[in-house]
Design a protein around this motif. Structure first.
Motif, short mmCIF file in Angstrom:
data_model
loop_
_atom_site.label_atom_id
_atom_site.label_comp_id
_atom_site.label_asym_id
_atom_site.label_seq_id
_atom_site.Cartn_x
_atom_site.Cartn_y
_atom_site.Cartn_z
N ALA A 11 0.83 -1.21 0.00
CA ALA A 11 0.00 0.00 0.00
C ALA A 11 0.86 1.26 0.00
CB ALA A 11 -0.93 -0.01 1.21
N VAL A 49 2.37 1.65 -3.52
CA VAL A 49 1.36 2.11 -4.48
C VAL A 49 1.09 3.59 -4.29
CG1 VAL A 49 -1.07 1.93 -5.12
CG2 VAL A 49 0.29 -0.14 -4.83
N THR A 80 -6.68 -2.70 -5.82
CA THR A 80 -6.00 -1.51 -6.36
C THR A 80 -6.82 -0.90 -7.48
OG1 THR A 80 -3.84 -2.47 -5.80
CG2 THR A 80 -3.85 -0.64 -7.35
N SER A 137 -9.97 0.67 -6.02
CA SER A 137 -9.75 1.84 -5.17
C SER A 137 -9.93 3.14 -5.93
CB SER A 137 -8.34 1.79 -4.56
OG SER A 137 -7.34 1.89 -5.56
N SER A 165 -8.19 4.55 0.45
CA SER A 165 -7.54 3.60 -0.47
C SER A 165 -6.37 2.90 0.19
CB SER A 165 -7.08 4.33 -1.74
OG SER A 165 -6.17 5.37 -1.42
N LEU A 170 -6.12 -1.20 0.86
CA LEU A 170 -5.06 -2.07 0.36
C LEU A 170 -4.27 -2.72 1.49
CD1 LEU A 170 -3.60 0.01 -2.62
CD2 LEU A 170 -5.25 -1.85 -2.68
#
Length: 461
Positions: free
Chosen positions: A205, A208, A246, A249, A392, A396
């Motif tokens: 997370a 990302v 992902t 999100s 988000s 994740l």
């Protein structure tokens, strides 16, 4: 339709999101019931999940009040408890449908009332206790950077060490027999539970968020390499699951939560229709339908039915199944509950959710709502420790735990699978890395360095 923070949405946007949520929730409830009808057809030989058209009206009446309770998810804001709560709501919905057709001889009305009460008790704190806890310990951004590197190194070490004890690529059909032969030491059992479920998703997370795609891919690869060691379906599917989250999100996080179950469930229904029409083979159909519609979604609901039946005739555990309480509580069972169920029902090692274990097994259906309420407060603590993090990011980093909690007791999830550690990581994560959007982590640090440099030049002048 994106919701990237916890700030209130404007009224037109909020109304539109609520309309989408209400529609999706209605479709999801219908899809769940249809899926259970197909599961009853394809897995009738197990005599676990049944369906009888003559009792359809009774099943609808059993489910209808609980379906109305889905309105809670329309008005509650996103949180970790929202994510977990929706999955457990789906599980209880399935049980209420199945109870009408159950072949087990226990008080099904009592079981249904208890399940409804447990769900209400859990959702109250899990959905609505979201106020933040003041951060008294916060990692600096460089310290978090070092922590993420350490997690990747640790994940590599866990894979290499675990490969010494077991490293076998086997198909799903051979997975259960191969897993029964595993004999990992205690430290490896904890490592293989915490690393792919809590640490690597947290690192993923973060990567990302910072758009560090290579390191995000490395985290997913390490998660995948845990499968030949642990031989569990979740370790195999978790990397692909996080990729799905992902993609989802990008939507409003509450819509993403509903879609994360509705889309796989609906795919199974579509495949069953294709199989019945002769468009695809049984093998192509059952691989998805068996893994998602049956094992992931229907089986946790059926486990509540099984636990209700067993503990209607046997002693409660009074939480003696929790390892650190066992020395202080007289336990009527020498084996773990999953083994006890396997010996009595011939369904394999039957692990179950907190509704079945901390609830029914520990104190029985009458007192189960009080035990589940306590579990709801624990999940609410996760809400409060993650407050201020983008939805988000929570989606994740905590993405594995809703699936775990469908089949694993909360106490096991907290300790053996690392949920408590993830709560701590959420608490110490610097919120400043999210202040300027994705990728701001490194830019914020550079901007601070540039500002300090300019100040030094000004002072020298």
């Amino acid at each position: 339709m994106s919701e990237v923070s916890d700030r209130p949405l404007s009224f037109p946007v909020r109304s539109r999101v609520q309309l989408w949520l209400g529609t999706l929730l209605g479709l999801h409830i219908v899809a769940c019931c249809l899926s259970l009808i197909f599961v009853a057809e394809f897995y009738a030989y197990l005599k676990l999940i049944m369906f009888d058209t003559t009792r359809l009206y009774g099943a609808i009446m059993m489910v209808a009040p609980f379906a109305a309770a889905s309105a809670l998810f329309v008005f509650a804001r996103f949180s970790f408890g929202y994510f977990v709560g929706f999955y457990l709501y789906t599980m209880v919905l399935g049980y209420l449908w199945l109870a009408e057709f159950s072949l087990f001889r226990y008080d099904h009305l009592l079981g249904a009332i208890s399940a409804f009460s447990c769900a209400s008790a859990f959702l109250a704190p899990a959905l609505f206790l979201t106020s933040p806890i003041k951060q008294r310990l916060v990692l600096s951004e460089p310290a978090l950077d070092r922590l993420l590197s350490f997690i990747l190194v640790l994940g590599t070490a866990v894979v290499i060490t675990g490969a010494i004890y077991n490293f076998r690529f086997v198909g799903l059909a051979e997975m259960y027999s191969a897993r029964s032969e595993l004999d990992l030491p205690a430290f490896m059992r904890y490592a293989i539970g915490i690393t792919p479920n809590a640490l690597l998703p947290f690192a993923f997370a973060c990567f990302v968020t910072r758009r560090n795609h290579r390191r995000a891919a490395a985290a997913l690869l390490l998660m995948l390499l845990c499968y030949p060691i642990a031989l569990t379906k979740l370790t195999l599917l978790a990397p692909f699951w996080l990729l799905l989250l992902t993609l989802l999100s990008r939507f409003n996080p509450r819509i993403a939560v509903v879609l994360s179950l509705f889309l796989p469930l609906s795919t199974g229904l579509a495949l069953s229709a294709l199989y019945k029409s002769g468009a695809i083979s049984y093998q192509h159909f059952i691989e998805w339908f068996g893994s998602i519609n049956f094992r992931m979604i229907a089986f946790p609901s059926a486990a509540i039915d099984v636990y209700n039946d067993f503990f209607s005739r046997h002693d409660y555990t009074y939480f003696c199944q929790i390892s650190f309480l066992k020395p202080f509580v007289q336990c009527p069972y020498s084996d773990p509950l999953s083994i006890v169920m396997a010996k009595n029902y011939q369904l394999g090692n039957l692990n179950a959710s907190l509704f079945a274990t901390e609830g029914i097994a520990s104190v029985g259906p009458l007192l189960a709502p009080f035990a589940v309420l306590a579990c709801g407060f624990v999940v609410a603590l996760g809400n409060r420790l993650s407050a201020g993090l983008p939805p988000s990011f929570v989606l994740l980093s905590g993405g594995v735990f809703p699936q775990l909690l469908l089949n694993v007791p909360l106490t096991t999830t907290l300790l053996t699978n690392g949920a408590a550690l993830l709560f701590l990581l959420w608490y110490v994560t610097p919120r400043t890395m999210f202040e300027h959007g994705a990728g701001s982590f490194s830019r914020t640090r550079i901007n601070k360095q540039l500002l300090n440099f300019c100040l030094k030049l000004y002072i020298r002048r």
